[in-house]
Design an enzyme around this catalytic site. Structure first.
Site, PDB file in Angstrom:
ATOM      1  CE  LYS A   1      43.384  37.928  48.407  1.00 34.61           C
ATOM      2  NZ  LYS A   1      42.223  37.215  48.877  1.00 34.61           N
TER       3      LYS A   1
ATOM      4  CB  CYS B   1      38.506  33.022  32.789  1.00 36.12           C
ATOM      5  SG  CYS B   1      39.729  31.732  32.690  1.00 36.12           S
TER       6      CYS B   1
ATOM      7  CD  GLU C   1      33.902  37.289  33.290  1.00 35.53           C
ATOM      8  OE1 GLU C   1      34.211  38.116  34.169  1.00 35.53           O
ATOM      9  OE2 GLU C   1      34.672  36.381  32.916  1.00 35.53           O
TER      10      GLU C   1
ATOM     11  CD  GLU D   1      46.261  35.792  31.820  1.00 33.36           C
ATOM     12  OE1 GLU D   1      45.190  35.794  31.178  1.00 33.36           O
ATOM     13  OE2 GLU D   1      47.367  35.939  31.284  1.00 33.36           O
TER      14      GLU D   1
HETATM   15  P1  NAD Z   1      37.919  39.108  41.977  1.00 37.05           P
HETATM   16  O1  NAD Z   1      38.536  40.168  41.136  1.00 37.05           O
HETATM   17  O2  NAD Z   1      36.752  39.469  42.806  1.00 37.05           O
HETATM   18  O3  NAD Z   1      39.001  38.500  42.981  1.00 37.05           O
HETATM   19  C1  NAD Z   1      40.214  37.947  42.532  1.00 37.05           C
HETATM   20  C2  NAD Z   1      41.237  38.018  43.662  1.00 37.05           C
HETATM   21  O4  NAD Z   1      41.551  39.386  43.902  1.00 37.05           O
HETATM   22  C3  NAD Z   1      40.729  37.462  44.991  1.00 37.05           C
HETATM   23  O5  NAD Z   1      41.785  36.796  45.645  1.00 37.05           O
HETATM   24  C4  NAD Z   1      40.338  38.713  45.739  1.00 37.05           C
HETATM   25  O6  NAD Z   1      40.340  38.551  47.146  1.00 37.05           O
HETATM   26  C5  NAD Z   1      41.429  39.665  45.288  1.00 37.05           C
HETATM   27  N1  NAD Z   1      41.107  41.099  45.453  1.00 37.05           N
HETATM   28  C6  NAD Z   1      39.881  41.683  45.533  1.00 37.05           C
HETATM   29  N2  NAD Z   1      40.023  43.019  45.717  1.00 37.05           N
HETATM   30  C7  NAD Z   1      41.351  43.275  45.724  1.00 37.05           C
HETATM   31  C8  NAD Z   1      42.131  44.473  45.868  1.00 37.05           C
HETATM   32  N3  NAD Z   1      41.560  45.654  46.044  1.00 37.05           N
HETATM   33  N4  NAD Z   1      43.476  44.363  45.819  1.00 37.05           N
HETATM   34  C9  NAD Z   1      44.075  43.167  45.619  1.00 37.05           C
HETATM   35  N5  NAD Z   1      43.391  42.001  45.506  1.00 37.05           N
HETATM   36  C10 NAD Z   1      42.041  42.062  45.542  1.00 37.05           C
HETATM   37  O7  NAD Z   1      37.572  37.890  40.989  1.00 37.05           O
HETATM   38  P2  NAD Z   1      36.851  36.515  41.359  1.00 37.05           P
HETATM   39  O8  NAD Z   1      35.390  36.770  41.509  1.00 37.05           O
HETATM   40  O9  NAD Z   1      37.571  35.818  42.445  1.00 37.05           O
HETATM   41  O10 NAD Z   1      37.105  35.662  40.022  1.00 37.05           O
HETATM   42  C11 NAD Z   1      36.282  35.701  38.903  1.00 37.05           C
HETATM   43  C12 NAD Z   1      36.919  36.515  37.800  1.00 37.05           C
HETATM   44  O11 NAD Z   1      38.197  35.982  37.480  1.00 37.05           O
HETATM   45  C13 NAD Z   1      36.134  36.465  36.500  1.00 37.05           C
HETATM   46  O12 NAD Z   1      36.100  37.747  35.933  1.00 37.05           O
HETATM   47  C14 NAD Z   1      36.946  35.513  35.631  1.00 37.05           C
HETATM   48  O13 NAD Z   1      36.789  35.684  34.247  1.00 37.05           O
HETATM   49  C15 NAD Z   1      38.333  35.835  36.074  1.00 37.05           C
HETATM   50  N6  NAD Z   1      39.248  34.750  35.751  1.00 37.05           N
HETATM   51  C16 NAD Z   1      40.167  34.958  34.765  1.00 37.05           C
HETATM   52  C17 NAD Z   1      41.036  33.937  34.398  1.00 37.05           C
HETATM   53  C18 NAD Z   1      42.061  34.138  33.321  1.00 37.05           C
HETATM   54  O14 NAD Z   1      43.023  33.392  33.291  1.00 37.05           O
HETATM   55  N7  NAD Z   1      41.911  35.105  32.437  1.00 37.05           N
HETATM   56  C19 NAD Z   1      40.963  32.702  35.051  1.00 37.05           C
HETATM   57  C20 NAD Z   1      40.012  32.533  36.051  1.00 37.05           C
HETATM   58  C21 NAD Z   1      39.160  33.575  36.405  1.00 37.05           C
END
Ligand code: NAD
Length: 491
Positions: free
Chosen positions: A172, A281, A382, A247
């Site tokens: 997903k 990130c 962040e 992550e």
């Molecule tokens: P997000 O948490 O909004 O979404 C991430 C994923 O989770 C998406 O596919 C989203 O549709 C899904 N999601 C949302 N609600 C959910 C739920 N209730 N149940 C299951 N899945 C759900 O994050 P984002 O805005 O897409 O990404 C940015 C964030 O990701 C930042 O905080 C960034 O630091 C982090 N990030 C971390 C790493 C790492 O390796 N540590 C790498 C890249 C990004």
């Protein structure tokens, strides 16, 4: 163009037939349509993956690896075109989008090799005529949930090790970046992945992500995203005793000591803070500078920041592309206000650009705050945008303490010419990634990737560490003595 789900080897319309548009963040133009799937679609995908697992787990590792080699070759052939699609959909400049695809290529070739390695241990037994070894076992259906900021790299970090270990996948992707997910799965299909081994379901996190983490036939979840969502994923999967890798966010710092090579440090800071418009990130959002060079670093940075060119990532002259969407612009604006109210000094940026040519995109000026203290929210939370906060310190211990004073623990960096200071930093910086004389970004795929403390739950992606998440260790004892030998009891 209309993207489709991929379930049991078929490109399929969502059951309810609903779609939504994806827009170019640099221009606001509609790009393509993507399914708004429902849990019914997801259930079909999980069922296909569950059924395919019984045969895929028995395919020899080297054969699974061969498919990933072909995936790597196809990604390589299509690198430029995939990068352009990524830039259109997500906004990062073309050069960085190419790097994102390259990471997928590297991961394909690396994990293909693991098809032949996947080493375990052979070890002596404490009893005579007894043999002991470990083997890796696949686990089952892996639910893969990814963010939008690395639309190719992050899915490959998860999907390739999952597959090479013999698991099947339900993927997903982030709602904002479906196109690269679609292209990746097409390549997996073309490379010869059997029907049902890789399934793709587009849809929102609250509907499809939620259904995936709750599904009783999905024993492992690999999630990258925000802390807020990650915490929720951990709670749901924890109750069901699923295996989950998280992550999450970062609040990464670069430390610049008085003896640093300043040209190098400024290059590293600009790249780490404003590359991908600060939406990595591992982006640097805090700059911890020793007092002797604080003013010089500030002045040089300000000059460089004001020269950065904003625009579409497809334009070769662009340094900084748009943010992902309007909500991201609003979030950055909110933090600018918070920073001002907290008493930080806005050196430059802090607003959307007033260039009419950029009015229909989600742009934000690269921003520098000085006079920042570690108590401020802009130094702790962040922001995920082009905002850098400068903090002054007297000494290395104070710099390290400031670095470690956030709940996140992903990446940190130090610029110094003093080898003793560098090794002290390696010992004491409490992050999963540490760079010496380089910025906070630039991970390579054969080393473990991940963060400490609030950035995750202790798992690592990439390298052989990823294999540990996607497989179960089995300890095997073969007794060829022909008699009952009792461990810990018989001599
Ligand atoms: P997000 O948490 O909004 O979404 C991430 C994923 O989770 C998406 O596919 C989203 O549709 C899904 N999601 C949302 N609600 C959910 C739920 N209730 N149940 C299951 N899945 C759900 O994050 P984002 O805005 O897409 O990404 C940015 C964030 O990701 C930042 O905080 C960034 O630091 C982090 N990030 C971390 C790493 C790492 O390796 N540590 C790498 C890249 C990004």
């Amino acid at each position: 163009m209309r993207l489709l789900n991929f379930i049991d080897g078929q490109w399929s319309e969502p059951v309810k037939g609903q779609y939504r548009n994806i827009y170019d963040p640099a221009t606001g133009e509609p790009l393509w349509e993507v399914p708004r799937s429902t849990p019914e679609d997801l259930n079909q995908a999980v069922e296909a993956a569950r059924a395919a697992f019984s045969s895929w787990r028995l395919v020899p590792g080297p054969k699974r690896g061969e498919i990933l080699f072909r995936v790597g070759q196809l990604l390589l052939e299509r690198k430029a075109e995939l990068a352009a699609k990524m830039t259109q959909e997500m906004g990062k400049v073309l050069l960085e989008a190419e790097g994102d695809v390259q990471e997928g290529i590297d991961m394909a070739f690396y994990m293909a090799g693991e098809g032949r390695r996947s080493f375990g241990q052979t070890t002596p037994s404490e009893l005579p005529n007894k043999f002991a070894m470990t083997v890796r076992d696949p686990i089952g259906v892996a639910g893969i949930i990814t963010p939008w900021n690395f639309p190719m790299a992050i899915p490959t970090w998860k999907i390739f090790p999952a597959l090479v270990m013999g698991n099947t996948v339900v993927f997903k992707p982030a709602s904002e970046t479906p196109r690269l997910a679609y292209e990746l799965v097409r390549i997996l299909e073309q490379a010869g992945m059997p029907a049902g081994t890789v399934n793709l379901v587009f849809g929102s996190g609250t509907e499809i992500g939620e259904a995936l983490i709750h599904h009783p036939d999905v024993p492992l979840i690999s999630f990258t995203g925000s802390n807020e969502t990650g915490r929720h994923v951990a709670e749901v999967t924890g109750r069901e005793l699923k295996r989950v890798s998280l992550e999450l966010g970062g609040k990464n710092a670069i430390i610049v000591m008085d003896d640093a090579d300043l040209d190098l440090a400024v290059d590293g800071i600009i790249w780490s803070a404003f590359g991908t418009t600060g939406q990595r990130c591992t982006a640097c959002s805090r700059l911890i500078v020793q007092e002797g060079i604080y003013d010089v670093v500030r002045d040089r940075l300000k000059e460089r920041i004001e020269k950065l060119t904003l625009g579409s990532g497809l334009n070769e002259k662009t340094d900084v592309g748009p943010l992902i969407n309007k909500q991201a612009v609003e979030k950055v604006k909110k933090y600018i206000q918070i920073g001002k109210e907290e008493g930080a000094y806005l050196e430059t940026g802090g607003d959307v650009p007033h260039d009419p040519g950029l009015a229909s995109g989600h742009f934000f000026l690269p921003t520098l705050f000085t006079n920042v203290s570690m108590k401020m929210r802009i130094a702790q939370e962040e922001i995920f945008g082009p905002v850098l906060s400068m903090i002054k310190v007297k000494s290395l211990p104070e710099a390290i303490e400031a670095n470690n004073q956030v709940t996140y623990g992903l990446s940190s960096s130090i610029f110094t010419r003093n080898v003793n200071a560098a090794f002290e930093a390696i010992r004491d910086l409490a992050t999963g990634l540490i760079y010496i004389n380089a910025g906070t970004i630039g991970a390579e795929i054969h080393l473990p990737f991940g963060g400490t403390r609030g950035t995750g739950n202790g798992h690592r992606e990439s390298g052989t560490a990823a294999l540990d998440f996607f497989s179960e260790w089995k300890a095997v004892y073969v007794d060829y003595s022909g008699r009952l030998q009792r461990a810990q009891i018989d001599d």
